[in-house]
Design a protein around this motif. Structure first.
Motif, short mmCIF file in Angstrom:
data_model
loop_
_atom_site.label_atom_id
_atom_site.label_comp_id
_atom_site.label_asym_id
_atom_site.label_seq_id
_atom_site.Cartn_x
_atom_site.Cartn_y
_atom_site.Cartn_z
N VAL A 32 1.28 -1.17 0.07
CA VAL A 32 0.27 0.19 0.01
C VAL A 32 0.78 1.58 -0.03
O VAL A 32 0.38 2.38 0.00
CB VAL A 32 -0.74 -0.58 1.08
N LEU A 33 2.16 1.30 0.87
CA LEU A 33 2.76 2.24 0.66
C LEU A 33 4.12 2.27 -0.59
O LEU A 33 3.92 3.10 -1.00
CB LEU A 33 3.79 2.76 1.76
N GLY A 34 4.68 1.47 -1.03
CA GLY A 34 5.77 1.10 -2.20
C GLY A 34 6.64 0.77 -1.60
O GLY A 34 6.34 0.28 -0.25
N PRO A 35 8.00 0.33 -2.02
CA PRO A 35 9.15 -0.35 -1.23
C PRO A 35 9.56 0.58 -0.10
O PRO A 35 9.27 2.00 -0.22
CB PRO A 35 9.52 -0.76 -2.26
N CYS A 36 9.81 -0.05 0.97
CA CYS A 36 10.35 0.86 2.40
C CYS A 36 11.93 0.58 0.97
O CYS A 36 12.51 -0.07 0.79
CB CYS A 36 10.57 -0.36 3.30
N LEU A 56 10.47 1.67 9.69
CA LEU A 56 10.32 1.47 8.51
C LEU A 56 9.86 2.95 7.75
O LEU A 56 9.62 3.58 8.11
CB LEU A 56 9.91 0.61 7.90
N ARG A 57 11.24 3.06 6.75
CA ARG A 57 10.55 4.92 5.99
C ARG A 57 10.69 4.25 4.81
O ARG A 57 11.02 3.25 3.91
CB ARG A 57 12.01 5.41 6.33
N PHE A 58 9.68 5.15 4.01
CA PHE A 58 9.74 4.97 2.87
C PHE A 58 9.38 5.82 1.64
O PHE A 58 9.18 7.03 2.62
CB PHE A 58 7.45 4.44 3.28
N ARG A 59 9.61 6.03 0.71
CA ARG A 59 9.73 7.36 -0.35
C ARG A 59 8.56 7.18 -1.37
O ARG A 59 8.49 8.28 -1.94
CB ARG A 59 11.57 7.32 -0.43
N GLN A 60 8.32 6.70 -1.19
CA GLN A 60 7.16 6.89 -2.92
C GLN A 60 5.58 6.38 -2.72
O GLN A 60 4.71 6.83 -3.38
CB GLN A 60 7.07 5.10 -3.57
N TYR A 61 5.38 6.74 -1.14
CA TYR A 61 3.80 6.93 -0.96
C TYR A 61 3.44 8.61 -1.27
O TYR A 61 2.40 8.44 -1.85
CB TYR A 61 3.27 6.49 0.17
N PRO A 63 4.74 12.54 -1.57
CA PRO A 63 6.30 13.61 -2.09
C PRO A 63 7.03 13.72 -0.72
O PRO A 63 6.26 14.79 -0.81
CB PRO A 63 5.48 15.02 -3.10
N GLY A 64 7.35 12.80 -0.40
CA GLY A 64 8.47 13.21 0.57
C GLY A 64 9.12 11.63 1.26
O GLY A 64 9.28 10.95 0.81
N ILE A 65 8.66 12.24 3.21
CA ILE A 65 9.30 9.81 3.50
C ILE A 65 7.76 10.17 4.60
O ILE A 65 6.97 10.84 4.53
CB ILE A 65 10.60 10.48 4.62
N THR A 66 8.10 8.74 4.47
CA THR A 66 7.39 8.48 5.12
C THR A 66 7.20 7.40 6.64
O THR A 66 8.59 6.43 5.61
CB THR A 66 5.89 7.47 4.83
N TYR A 67 7.36 7.31 7.87
CA TYR A 67 7.81 6.88 8.32
C TYR A 67 6.52 6.02 9.24
O TYR A 67 5.73 6.48 9.04
CB TYR A 67 8.36 7.88 9.99
N VAL A 68 6.73 4.65 8.89
CA VAL A 68 5.79 3.35 10.00
C VAL A 68 5.80 2.42 10.77
O VAL A 68 7.41 2.19 10.67
CB VAL A 68 5.15 2.48 8.40
N THR A 69 5.91 2.35 12.44
CA THR A 69 5.73 1.54 13.22
C THR A 69 5.79 -0.01 12.44
O THR A 69 4.62 -0.49 11.58
CB THR A 69 5.38 1.65 14.13
N CYS A 70 6.46 -0.32 12.61
CA CYS A 70 6.41 -2.30 12.27
C CYS A 70 5.93 -3.16 13.09
O CYS A 70 7.41 -3.53 13.27
CB CYS A 70 6.90 -2.26 11.05
N GLY A 71 5.20 -3.46 13.56
CA GLY A 71 4.74 -3.91 14.77
C GLY A 71 3.94 -4.62 15.75
O GLY A 71 3.58 -4.92 16.66
N LEU A 72 2.93 -4.08 15.12
CA LEU A 72 1.44 -3.48 16.13
C LEU A 72 0.51 -4.12 15.93
O LEU A 72 -0.19 -4.89 16.87
CB LEU A 72 0.87 -1.93 16.13
N ILE A 73 0.57 -4.70 14.18
CA ILE A 73 -0.77 -5.42 13.75
C ILE A 73 0.07 -6.69 13.81
O ILE A 73 1.16 -7.07 14.21
CB ILE A 73 -0.94 -4.63 12.84
N GLY A 74 -1.58 -7.78 14.29
CA GLY A 74 -0.66 -9.10 14.36
C GLY A 74 -0.28 -9.11 16.57
O GLY A 74 0.31 -10.02 17.03
N ASN A 75 0.20 -8.17 17.18
CA ASN A 75 0.56 -7.85 18.62
C ASN A 75 -0.37 -7.78 19.66
O ASN A 75 -1.22 -7.34 19.10
CB ASN A 75 1.49 -6.71 18.70
#
Length: 200
Positions: A32-36, A56-61, A63-75
């Motif tokens: 949904v965000l493009g590649p990390c 994690l950091r994404f650059r294609q979602y 025009p800038g930077i997207t920071y996302v936690t990776c550890g809450l879904i399924g926790n």
């Protein structure tokens, strides 16, 4: 000896399961965000135990930077909202050293209370020095990032938008929906700007 072996096998099994969840989360986020971009802001094992999350950091979602936690879904420790479990996201125009640390700390809060779109949070003690941001306004991001699944579990992202003191007051007076619409109209949504003029 048998107890020691059982514990060793159990720990190995837990690590394998955690790794399966990690890979599934990354794959769902990239869908949904493009590649990390390959950057992972890791926290120590001790902080993980206290509820902090990797980011994690994404650059294609956007025009800038997207920071996302990776550890809450399924926790199992996270309290879901009405749509299920969710990871947290901050969008910025440029790289921001504050955002990943903030998200990692905020992850712990989701173990104590569910966050819903329209909620606000005073972040006076967590905001960067000399920042105009006084609070966070939570919102659902635009599709398709608002809803997806991870290993069959419903999940999504919760967008965190930095707002000024007067915008925070406007949320309390007029409602968060009014402020969210105004942020969209002014082209601020979905970004957090540490220093900007207030719209309220």
């Amino acid at each position: 000896m048998l107890a020691w072996m059982r514990n060793l096998i159990a720990r190995s099994s837990d690590r394998d399961e955690n790794q399966r969840w990690w890979k599934a989360r990354v794959a769902a986020l990239e869908a949904v965000l493009g590649p990390c971009d390959g950057t992972v802001f890791h926290v120590s094992a001790n902080l993980h135990r206290h509820g902090f999350a990797d980011v994690l950091r994404f650059r294609q979602y956007v025009p800038g930077i997207t920071y996302v936690t990776c550890g809450l879904i399924g926790n199992p420790r996270q309290i879901p909202n009405r749509w299920g479990q969710y990871d947290l996201v901050v969008c910025t125009h440029d790289e921001d050293s504050w955002a990943p640390g903030f998200l990692s700390r905020l992850a712990k809060y989701t173990h104590d209370a569910a966050i819903h779109p329209g909620d606000t949070m005073d972040i006076h003690e967590m905001r960067p020095p000399k920042s105009d941001v006084a609070a966070i306004l939570f919102a659902r991001p635009d599709p398709p990032a608002h809803s997806f699944s991870v290993r069959g579990a419903p999940g999504g992202l919760m967008l965190c938008i930095g707002i000024t003191p007067s915008e925070f007051g406007a949320c309390k007076t007029y409602g968060s929906g009014v402020v969210t619409r105004a942020l969209r109209e002014k082209g601020i949504f979905p970004f957090t700007h540490m220093n900007r003029e207030s719209i309220a």
